[in-house]
Design a protein around this motif. Structure first.
Motif, PDB file in Angstrom:
ATOM      1  N   ARG A  17      12.257  26.925  27.421  1.00 43.35           N
ATOM      2  CA  ARG A  17      13.395  26.629  26.542  1.00 43.35           C
ATOM      3  C   ARG A  17      14.004  25.271  26.875  1.00 43.35           C
ATOM      4  O   ARG A  17      14.363  24.509  25.987  1.00 43.35           O
ATOM      5  CB  ARG A  17      14.438  27.739  26.634  1.00 43.35           C
ATOM      6  N   GLN A  18      14.103  24.941  28.158  1.00 45.26           N
ATOM      7  CA  GLN A  18      14.633  23.640  28.557  1.00 45.26           C
ATOM      8  C   GLN A  18      13.705  22.512  28.118  1.00 45.26           C
ATOM      9  O   GLN A  18      14.167  21.482  27.631  1.00 45.26           O
ATOM     10  CB  GLN A  18      14.858  23.597  30.069  1.00 45.26           C
ATOM     11  N   ALA A  19      12.409  22.711  28.270  1.00 41.99           N
ATOM     12  CA  ALA A  19      11.449  21.688  27.843  1.00 41.99           C
ATOM     13  C   ALA A  19      11.526  21.479  26.333  1.00 41.99           C
ATOM     14  O   ALA A  19      11.461  20.347  25.846  1.00 41.99           O
ATOM     15  CB  ALA A  19      10.031  22.084  28.263  1.00 41.99           C
ATOM     16  N   ARG A  20      11.668  22.577  25.584  1.00 45.13           N
ATOM     17  CA  ARG A  20      11.781  22.483  24.137  1.00 45.13           C
ATOM     18  C   ARG A  20      13.047  21.734  23.737  1.00 45.13           C
ATOM     19  O   ARG A  20      13.030  20.890  22.844  1.00 45.13           O
ATOM     20  CB  ARG A  20      11.762  23.887  23.511  1.00 45.13           C
ATOM     21  N   ALA A  21      14.165  22.015  24.411  1.00 44.81           N
ATOM     22  CA  ALA A  21      15.423  21.322  24.123  1.00 44.81           C
ATOM     23  C   ALA A  21      15.299  19.831  24.430  1.00 44.81           C
ATOM     24  O   ALA A  21      15.775  18.989  23.657  1.00 44.81           O
ATOM     25  CB  ALA A  21      16.565  21.944  24.918  1.00 44.81           C
ATOM     26  N   GLU A  22      14.642  19.490  25.535  1.00 42.10           N
ATOM     27  CA  GLU A  22      14.423  18.084  25.881  1.00 42.10           C
ATOM     28  C   GLU A  22      13.544  17.396  24.845  1.00 42.10           C
ATOM     29  O   GLU A  22      13.795  16.254  24.461  1.00 42.10           O
ATOM     30  CB  GLU A  22      13.792  17.966  27.270  1.00 42.10           C
ATOM     31  N   ALA A  23      12.515  18.093  24.378  1.00 41.99           N
ATOM     32  CA  ALA A  23      11.633  17.532  23.351  1.00 41.99           C
ATOM     33  C   ALA A  23      12.400  17.286  22.052  1.00 41.99           C
ATOM     34  O   ALA A  23      12.197  16.259  21.390  1.00 41.99           O
ATOM     35  CB  ALA A  23      10.445  18.465  23.098  1.00 41.99           C
ATOM     36  N   ALA A  76      14.491  14.210  22.549  1.00 40.77           N
ATOM     37  CA  ALA A  76      13.631  13.024  22.515  1.00 40.77           C
ATOM     38  C   ALA A  76      13.183  12.712  21.087  1.00 40.77           C
ATOM     39  O   ALA A  76      13.148  11.546  20.686  1.00 40.77           O
ATOM     40  CB  ALA A  76      12.411  13.222  23.423  1.00 40.77           C
ATOM     41  N   GLU A  77      12.865  13.739  20.307  1.00 37.67           N
ATOM     42  CA  GLU A  77      12.464  13.538  18.912  1.00 37.67           C
ATOM     43  C   GLU A  77      13.609  12.934  18.106  1.00 37.67           C
ATOM     44  O   GLU A  77      13.409  12.034  17.299  1.00 37.67           O
ATOM     45  CB  GLU A  77      12.017  14.861  18.291  1.00 37.67           C
ATOM     46  N   HIS A  78      14.819  13.416  18.330  1.00 31.82           N
ATOM     47  CA  HIS A  78      15.989  12.882  17.631  1.00 31.82           C
ATOM     48  C   HIS A  78      16.200  11.412  18.011  1.00 31.82           C
ATOM     49  O   HIS A  78      16.460  10.576  17.149  1.00 31.82           O
ATOM     50  CB  HIS A  78      17.234  13.712  17.944  1.00 31.82           C
ATOM     51  N   ALA A  79      16.097  11.127  19.309  1.00 38.06           N
ATOM     52  CA  ALA A  79      16.265   9.747  19.774  1.00 38.06           C
ATOM     53  C   ALA A  79      15.197   8.842  19.181  1.00 38.06           C
ATOM     54  O   ALA A  79      15.480   7.710  18.766  1.00 38.06           O
ATOM     55  CB  ALA A  79      16.227   9.695  21.302  1.00 38.06           C
ATOM     56  N   SER A  80      13.962   9.326  19.118  1.00 39.24           N
ATOM     57  CA  SER A  80      12.865   8.554  18.529  1.00 39.24           C
ATOM     58  C   SER A  80      13.112   8.275  17.052  1.00 39.24           C
ATOM     59  O   SER A  80      12.956   7.149  16.588  1.00 39.24           O
ATOM     60  CB  SER A  80      11.544   9.313  18.708  1.00 39.24           C
ATOM     61  N   ALA A  81      13.512   9.306  16.307  1.00 43.33           N
ATOM     62  CA  ALA A  81      13.776   9.138  14.872  1.00 43.33           C
ATOM     63  C   ALA A  81      14.906   8.146  14.640  1.00 43.33           C
ATOM     64  O   ALA A  81      14.831   7.298  13.741  1.00 43.33           O
ATOM     65  CB  ALA A  81      14.101  10.488  14.239  1.00 43.33           C
TER      66      ALA A  81
END
Length: 148
Positions: free
Chosen positions: A81-87, A90-95
């Motif tokens: 769950r923590q890895a998914r939240a981090e991903a 990161a996806e939001h930051a990338s977008a």
């Protein structure tokens, strides 16, 4: 501008036989159960609203900090769950970074050149340009600067 901080309630979820049990330690007497986790989520929100004297339609005005206690699997579930939240962060930051870059690059550059620069598809560049043209903004960081 005033920002309102949402209440966050810790929820401990355990499995007992064929049911999921939830306990909300911050709200005395807030306990519930359900056969599926999706049903339990709504039940938890309902019991919190009830026990904190919120309106019946106030189920989405607070956040849940859910902790699963399911034996040896708890650590693996928490890590996933923590890895998914981090991903997701990161996806939001990338977008956001892509939108800002597309907004700041000269309009004279081709969609395909921008795609190559940013390592994304030319179709995505076209989508981002359309979003920017429609809103006049790149995410929430102010008007798009004039490019030349």
């Amino acid at each position: 501008m005033t920002t309102t901080t949402r209440a966050v309630y810790r929820v401990n979820i355990t499995r007992e036989r064929d049911a999921w049990l939830a306990d909300v330690p911050d709200v005395p007497g807030a306990h519930t159960f359900a056969r599926s986790l999706s049903t339990l989520q709504r039940s938890v929100r309902e019991v919190i609203a009830l026990m904190t004297d919120r309106a019946d339609d106030a189920l989405d005005v607070f956040d849940l900090d859910v902790r699963y206690e399911i034996g040896d699997s708890s650590t693996a579930v928490t890590a996933a769950r923590q890895a998914r939240a981090e991903a997701e962060r990161a996806e939001h930051a990338s977008a956001s970074a892509i939108r800002r870059a597309v907004a700041r690059l000269p309009t004279s550059l081709s969609v395909r050149d921008i795609a190559e620069l940013l390592g994304i598809s030319h179709q995505r560049v076209s989508q981002v340009r359309a979003e920017i043209n429609k809103s006049g903004r790149a995410i929430d960081d102010g008007p798009i600067p004039a490019s030349g």
